[in-house]
Design a protein around this motif. Sequence first.
Motif, short mmCIF file in Angstrom:
data_model
loop_
_atom_site.label_atom_id
_atom_site.label_comp_id
_atom_site.label_asym_id
_atom_site.label_seq_id
_atom_site.Cartn_x
_atom_site.Cartn_y
_atom_site.Cartn_z
N LEU A 1 0.84 -1.19 0.00
CA LEU A 1 0.00 0.00 0.00
C LEU A 1 0.87 1.24 0.00
O LEU A 1 1.90 1.29 0.68
CB LEU A 1 -0.88 0.04 1.26
CG LEU A 1 -1.55 1.42 1.40
CD1 LEU A 1 -3.03 1.30 1.53
CD2 LEU A 1 -0.94 2.21 2.52
N SER A 2 0.47 2.24 -0.78
CA SER A 2 1.11 3.54 -0.62
C SER A 2 0.16 4.65 -1.02
O SER A 2 -0.87 4.41 -1.65
CB SER A 2 2.41 3.63 -1.42
OG SER A 2 3.19 4.71 -0.92
N GLY A 3 0.53 5.86 -0.61
CA GLY A 3 -0.28 7.03 -0.93
C GLY A 3 0.62 8.20 -1.29
O GLY A 3 1.79 8.23 -0.92
N ILE A 4 0.07 9.11 -2.02
CA ILE A 4 0.80 10.32 -2.39
C ILE A 4 -0.19 11.48 -2.37
O ILE A 4 -1.36 11.31 -2.76
CB ILE A 4 1.51 10.15 -3.76
CG1 ILE A 4 2.45 11.33 -4.05
CG2 ILE A 4 0.51 9.95 -4.89
CD1 ILE A 4 3.45 11.04 -5.18
N PHE B 1 -3.33 5.10 -3.31
CA PHE B 1 -4.37 6.13 -3.22
C PHE B 1 -3.78 7.53 -3.24
O PHE B 1 -2.62 7.75 -2.91
CB PHE B 1 -5.21 5.93 -1.96
CG PHE B 1 -4.46 6.16 -0.69
CD1 PHE B 1 -3.72 5.15 -0.12
CD2 PHE B 1 -4.48 7.40 -0.09
CE1 PHE B 1 -3.00 5.36 1.05
CE2 PHE B 1 -3.77 7.62 1.08
CZ PHE B 1 -3.03 6.61 1.64
N ILE C 1 -2.53 2.83 6.34
CA ILE C 1 -1.73 1.62 6.12
C ILE C 1 -2.36 0.43 6.83
O ILE C 1 -2.57 -0.63 6.24
CB ILE C 1 -0.29 1.85 6.63
CG1 ILE C 1 0.38 3.00 5.86
CG2 ILE C 1 0.53 0.56 6.56
CD1 ILE C 1 1.65 3.54 6.51
N HIS D 1 7.35 8.03 10.08
CA HIS D 1 5.90 7.80 10.07
C HIS D 1 5.59 6.30 10.02
O HIS D 1 4.60 5.84 10.61
CB HIS D 1 5.25 8.53 8.89
CG HIS D 1 5.27 10.03 9.03
ND1 HIS D 1 4.93 10.87 8.00
CD2 HIS D 1 5.59 10.83 10.07
CE1 HIS D 1 5.03 12.13 8.41
NE2 HIS D 1 5.45 12.12 9.66
N GLN E 1 -2.03 8.72 8.53
CA GLN E 1 -1.20 7.89 7.65
C GLN E 1 -1.09 6.46 8.20
O GLN E 1 -1.16 5.49 7.43
CB GLN E 1 0.20 8.51 7.50
CG GLN E 1 1.12 7.69 6.60
CD GLN E 1 2.38 8.43 6.22
OE1 GLN E 1 2.54 9.63 6.49
NE2 GLN E 1 3.29 7.72 5.59
N ALA F 1 -3.81 10.90 -1.44
CA ALA F 1 -4.08 11.30 -0.07
C ALA F 1 -4.69 12.71 -0.07
O ALA F 1 -4.06 13.68 0.32
CB ALA F 1 -2.81 11.23 0.77
N GLN G 1 9.88 9.36 5.02
CA GLN G 1 8.68 8.82 5.66
C GLN G 1 8.98 7.73 6.69
O GLN G 1 8.07 7.13 7.27
CB GLN G 1 7.71 8.27 4.61
CG GLN G 1 7.18 9.33 3.66
CD GLN G 1 6.36 10.36 4.41
OE1 GLN G 1 5.43 10.03 5.13
NE2 GLN G 1 6.72 11.63 4.26
N HIS H 1 -5.03 14.23 3.43
CA HIS H 1 -3.75 14.82 3.86
C HIS H 1 -3.46 16.14 3.14
O HIS H 1 -2.77 17.00 3.69
CB HIS H 1 -2.60 13.85 3.61
CG HIS H 1 -2.48 12.77 4.64
ND1 HIS H 1 -2.79 11.45 4.38
CD2 HIS H 1 -2.10 12.81 5.93
CE1 HIS H 1 -2.59 10.73 5.47
NE2 HIS H 1 -2.17 11.53 6.43
N VAL I 1 5.15 -0.99 2.60
CA VAL I 1 4.77 0.37 2.27
C VAL I 1 5.92 1.06 1.56
O VAL I 1 6.89 1.49 2.19
CB VAL I 1 4.41 1.16 3.56
CG1 VAL I 1 3.82 2.52 3.20
CG2 VAL I 1 3.43 0.38 4.42
N TYR J 1 -1.58 14.28 11.24
CA TYR J 1 -1.26 13.73 9.92
C TYR J 1 -0.65 12.32 9.97
O TYR J 1 -1.11 11.40 9.30
CB TYR J 1 -0.32 14.74 9.23
CG TYR J 1 0.25 14.40 7.88
CD1 TYR J 1 0.04 15.25 6.79
CD2 TYR J 1 1.07 13.29 7.67
CE1 TYR J 1 0.59 14.98 5.55
CE2 TYR J 1 1.62 13.01 6.44
CZ TYR J 1 1.37 13.86 5.38
OH TYR J 1 1.92 13.59 4.15
N VAL K 1 7.87 3.93 0.28
CA VAL K 1 7.88 5.36 0.57
C VAL K 1 9.32 5.89 0.44
O VAL K 1 10.27 5.11 0.41
CB VAL K 1 7.41 5.69 2.01
CG1 VAL K 1 5.91 5.65 2.14
CG2 VAL K 1 8.09 4.80 3.04
N1 TRP Z 1 2.98 11.10 3.95
C1 TRP Z 1 3.18 10.52 2.64
C2 TRP Z 1 4.13 11.42 1.85
O1 TRP Z 1 4.14 12.61 2.04
C3 TRP Z 1 1.88 10.35 1.90
C4 TRP Z 1 1.02 9.32 2.55
C5 TRP Z 1 -0.16 9.51 3.17
C6 TRP Z 1 1.30 7.94 2.62
N2 TRP Z 1 -0.66 8.32 3.62
C7 TRP Z 1 0.20 7.35 3.30
C8 TRP Z 1 2.36 7.13 2.18
C9 TRP Z 1 0.18 5.97 3.56
C10 TRP Z 1 2.32 5.77 2.45
C11 TRP Z 1 1.24 5.20 3.13
O2 TRP Z 1 4.84 10.92 1.01
#
Ligand code: TRP
Length: 341
Positions: free
Chosen positions: A11-14, A45, A143, A160, A139, A47, A157, A50, A151, A135, A153
């Motif tokens: 899983l990851s997000g941007i 996904f 996950i 986090h 996050q 974000a 990160q 965020h 994850v 935040y 990243v």
């Molecule tokens: N904080 C991550 C970044 O700035 C973005 C992010 C939000 C993320 N939720 C996440 C990354 C969950 C991995 C998993 O790059």
Amino acid sequence: MAPTAQRQRVLSGIQPTSASYHLGNYLGALRQWVALQDEHEVFYFLADLHALTAETPDPAVLTDRSRRAAAQLIAAGVDPERSAIFLQSHVPGHTQLSWILECLTGFGEAGRMTQFKDKSARGGADRVSVGLFTYPILQAADILIYQANYVPVGADQRQHIELTRNLAQRFNSRYGDTFVVPDAFIPKESAKILDLQDPTSKMSKSLPPAGTIDLLDDPAVTAKKIKRAVTDTETEIRYDPEHKPGVSNLLAILAAVTDQSVAAVEAGLSGQGYGALKVAVADAVVAFAEPFGKRVNEVLDDPAELDRVLARGAERARPVAQQTVETVFAKVGFVPPAATA
Ligand code: TRP
């Protein structure tokens, strides 16, 4: 595509915080996302929740950035058939789980997050939002709600993900085994792309635009930025990040964009000057960015289809998230809603 028991979940997000991703985002993150989707069950996904933490953009701007971000993931090769691509705001479980995790996080613990400390030091305590403070906990929820194993990243990160692991373990020991404790998947140092004007800092949208290669920049602008990149007073093309950060960054970019080792590109340019290096980098980056920009525009030309892709992604994500929320709510002792009629 049916999830198989053997495949590990990624899983990851941007965040959709600008109109264009930059080369550092692509080489440091998106490229890994693309590579991971063959062998894993992946959830990626945008974000957008965020994206409200540092500023609250004009609503139309946020909407546009989110669609453009999605189009860029697809243009980069994230395949909606193999990957669930969705918007964080389309899956209500993220904020539901986040609340539970907030109640398990110490105030001081959250205050020790270096990204928060840096951003609040810059903005001043009265200007940063509570959302920026929580935040990392949102996050963690992003996950843990998918029971993700890995994850991908950037190195920034790491803290986090460490918090995420701690919260998973804390919940598991308080309420019984519930969450998979995820591992960060951080690409090798060579993928770390630095600012063209300040090659001691990571390429970042918060630095002046002259140092950032935006993927959707006009090719002429990109070439000009690369030709103005900081080098040094020597003339030798040599990979030496400590003494020659600018030249080394250009070599790293060239290697990454052309899928070669740094040693190979260094050898290929031996005996030549910085001018030749910059031409080679500019040509290679433009050769990548131009077709990328075309694909982005093709995707954006059909926003209804793009929105359907995102809706299908959310349909794949939502049941997984919902299941975790139900389990967690039951474990903490919330009365389960009875069936009516
Ligand atoms: N904080 C991550 C970044 O700035 C973005 C992010 C939000 C993320 N939720 C996440 C990354 C969950 C991995 C998993 O790059």
